[in-house]
Design an enzyme around this catalytic site. Structure first.
Site, PDB file in Angstrom:
ATOM      1  N   LYS A  78      17.915  -4.166   2.674  1.00 39.62           N
ATOM      2  CA  LYS A  78      19.286  -3.400   2.453  1.00 39.62           C
ATOM      3  C   LYS A  78      18.994  -2.361   1.566  1.00 39.62           C
ATOM      4  O   LYS A  78      18.599  -2.501   0.237  1.00 39.62           O
ATOM      5  CB  LYS A  78      20.450  -4.116   2.459  1.00 39.62           C
ATOM      6  CG  LYS A  78      21.572  -2.592   2.592  1.00 39.62           C
ATOM      7  CD  LYS A  78      23.166  -3.327   3.090  1.00 39.62           C
ATOM      8  CE  LYS A  78      23.970  -2.517   2.866  1.00 39.62           C
ATOM      9  NZ  LYS A  78      25.291  -3.420   2.738  1.00 39.62           N
ATOM     10  N   SER A 153      28.277  -1.207   7.017  1.00 36.91           N
ATOM     11  CA  SER A 153      27.457  -0.730   6.441  1.00 36.91           C
ATOM     12  C   SER A 153      25.776  -1.360   6.344  1.00 36.91           C
ATOM     13  O   SER A 153      25.313  -0.332   6.345  1.00 36.91           O
ATOM     14  CB  SER A 153      27.492  -0.188   4.800  1.00 36.91           C
ATOM     15  OG  SER A 153      27.709  -1.310   4.256  1.00 36.91           O
ATOM     16  N   SER A 177      30.696  -5.108   5.873  1.00 41.76           N
ATOM     17  CA  SER A 177      29.889  -4.729   6.241  1.00 41.76           C
ATOM     18  C   SER A 177      28.133  -5.818   6.380  1.00 41.76           C
ATOM     19  O   SER A 177      27.213  -4.781   6.855  1.00 41.76           O
ATOM     20  CB  SER A 177      28.778  -3.686   5.036  1.00 41.76           C
ATOM     21  OG  SER A 177      29.620  -2.823   4.597  1.00 41.76           O
TER      22      SER A 177
HETATM   23  N1  GLN Z   1      33.777  -0.918   6.459  1.00 38.92           N
HETATM   24  C1  GLN Z   1      33.934  -0.797   5.248  1.00 38.92           C
HETATM   25  C2  GLN Z   1      34.668   0.155   4.001  1.00 38.92           C
HETATM   26  O1  GLN Z   1      34.390   1.581   4.978  1.00 38.92           O
HETATM   27  C3  GLN Z   1      32.737  -1.545   4.358  1.00 38.92           C
HETATM   28  C4  GLN Z   1      32.730  -1.706   2.897  1.00 38.92           C
HETATM   29  C5  GLN Z   1      31.621  -3.072   2.764  1.00 38.92           C
HETATM   30  O2  GLN Z   1      31.672  -4.432   3.063  1.00 38.92           O
HETATM   31  N2  GLN Z   1      30.369  -2.111   2.481  1.00 38.92           N
HETATM   32  O3  GLN Z   1      34.496   0.724   3.651  1.00 38.92           O
END
Ligand code: GLN
Length: 472
Positions: A78, A153, A177
């Site tokens: 990532k 994400s 995420s």
């Molecule tokens: N969907 C979560 C957010 O928008 C994702 C955050 C994450 O796990 N990086 O905050």
């Protein structure tokens, strides 16, 4: 032809050890798929230019008998995980030219085994989002249905594994995420216990929640990669000492709770709930005791997360001021350098969260919002701690709806944030949680089942996950 669709780490390791194919051949098979598919899917933002060198080292290890389970295994990384000498941009314009000067703890640890880091994967900007649409470098598409999002994400990492552009991948979680994109792409995804894996060399989002984790096609693959990256790191003050990890008991009672009240909220898809009931039945057949439980506090998790996270985001992202890192816009006054650089460098969602977080932490509101949220977080932790006296895990669907269409929720932040409803308890309570494929909708879209286990009990997740995997 190597059968990438059904390839696992163990199978690849066997074949490489027996000389059925070489690391070069294995990596080339993945690179061929990348050539064919990445343009459309946009899982990778960059294919690393030092792959040949990495392969050479891995092949050397096979020749001299020092190869280990991950040697030569093609892996995606990532874009918020630092790999020395490579760009790590967190898919933001503000870090578009930021080259890592050191390896993150996880990469350093993996390098001992010489896997092949194929490249860096697309993500929501600074990991803020649930669809990989907030990246400054274009959206990633779901390989199972390219009109839909891969989740986020870590959407690029999930899409890479789901389309055979990598065998496994590293992702990060602040709230869902890893598990959410794993669920959307038909994969297994692990969010480890907070402190199990070091955050050193990870671009921060919400520091009290951030954790590195793993994605793969099977529970086994996810476990192997987790075993390679976890461990004590003095460079992360929240890293759990090894002695504390070893002292944890390994008993499993095969008792799972369904937080019934939590599943009654608005916006939960009917097919998701039907699939969930099916999964519960399957677990019962496999000898698990699966019973309804009351966990009233976890219903507040999403609200608590969307106060604590933006507060931490606003303070973490203050470091991007156009002076020290990345993008910088010229101006005669220092304040204008900050304002112009940040205005140019951050996308809309990131700006929204910085504003929210700054407001939440501002004088006069701090107590009402931030301090209250921290207190409720502790109530959630205590409630789960008591629950785990009797239970091995609690289960929910991973996401309240199947993968949605590109653009469908992008301009409706509240709808997008609802994606995280089932993820939040594990992140807030520092617990490990695993998403496992649980079947498909009538339209063939993947659905996931999520298990959340006690502190440092990833072993429970792997045991239940493997049992469940056989039933689907
Ligand atoms: N969907 C979560 C957010 O928008 C994702 C955050 C994450 O796990 N990086 O905050």
């Amino acid at each position: 032809m190597i059968d990438l669709k059904n390839l696992t780490i163990e199978k690849a390791h066997q074949s490489l050890s027996k000389g059925e194919y070489t690391v070069t051949e294995l990596v080339n098979a993945y690179l061929e798929v990348i050539k064919e598919k990445n343009k459309e899917i946009n899982a990778y933002l960059e294919i690393y230019n030092d792959i040949d060198n990495q392969i050479k080292k891995a092949e050397e290890m096979f020749k001299n008998g020092t190869a280990t389970i991950l040697t030569g295994i093609p892996m995606a990384v990532k874009d918020n995980i630092l790999v020395k000498g490579h760009i790590a941009s967190a898919s933001s314009k503000i870090l578009s030219n930021y080259k890592a000067t050191y390896d993150s703890f996880v990469i350093k640890k993996l390098k001992i085994q010489c896997p092949i880091f194929i490249g860096r994967t697309n993500m929501d900007e600074f990991a803020m989002g649930s669809s990989t649409e907030t990246s400054a470098y274009g959206v990633t598409r779901n390989p199972i249905d390219t009109t839909r999002v891969p989740g986020g994400s870590s959407g690029g990492s999930a899409a890479a594994v789901a389309s055979d552009m990598a065998l496994v991948a590293l992702g990060t979680e602040t709230c869902g995420s890893i598990r959410q994109p794993a669920s959307f792409c038909g994969l297994v995804g692990l969010k480890p216990t907070y402190g199990a894996v070091s955050r050193s060399g990870i671009i921060a989002m919400g520091s009290s929640l951030d954790q590195v984790g793993t994605l793969g096609k099977t529970v086994d693959d996810v476990e192997i990669l987790f075993n390679a990256i976890n461990g004590y790191d003095p460079k992360d003050s929240t890293s759990v000492p090894d002695i504390q990890r070893e002292s944890i008991g390994k008993k499993i009672n095969k008792k799972i709770g369904i937080p019934r009240g939590f599943l009654k909220g608005e916006g939960i898809d009917k097919e998701v709930l039907e699939n969930f009931e099916e999964s519960c039945k399957k677990l019962k057949k496999a000898g698990y005791e699966v019973v309804d439980v009351e966990l009233p506090s976890i219903g507040y998790s999403l609200a608590v997360y969307y106060i604590i996270m933006p507060a931490e985001v606003s303070s973490n992202l203050a470091r991007y001021d156009g002076m020290r890192y990345g993008l910088s816009d010229d101006a005669s006054k220092i304040f204008d350098v900050y304002a112009k650089s940040r205005g140019l460098g951050f996308g809309k969602e990131v700006r929204r969260r910085i504003l929210l977080g700054t407001y939440i932490l501002s004088h006069g509101y701090y107590d009402a919002y931030y301090n209250t949220a921290v207190k409720v977080r502790q109530i959630i932790k205590n409630e789960l701690l008591a629950f785990f006296n009797d239970f091995d895990a609690f289960i929910t669907p991973t996401v309240p709806f199947p993968p949605f269409k590109l653009g469908e929720k992008l301009n409706d932040p509240m709808a997008m944030y609802l994606s995280d409803i089932f993820s939040a308890p594990a992140n807030l309570a520092d617990l490990s949680s695993l998403s496992v494929p649980a079947g498909k909708t009538k339209d063939g879209l993947p659905l996931g089942l999520q298990f959340t286990a006690p502190y440092l009990r990833e072993d429970i997740l792997f045991t239940i996950g493997k049992d469940f995997e056989k039933l689907v």
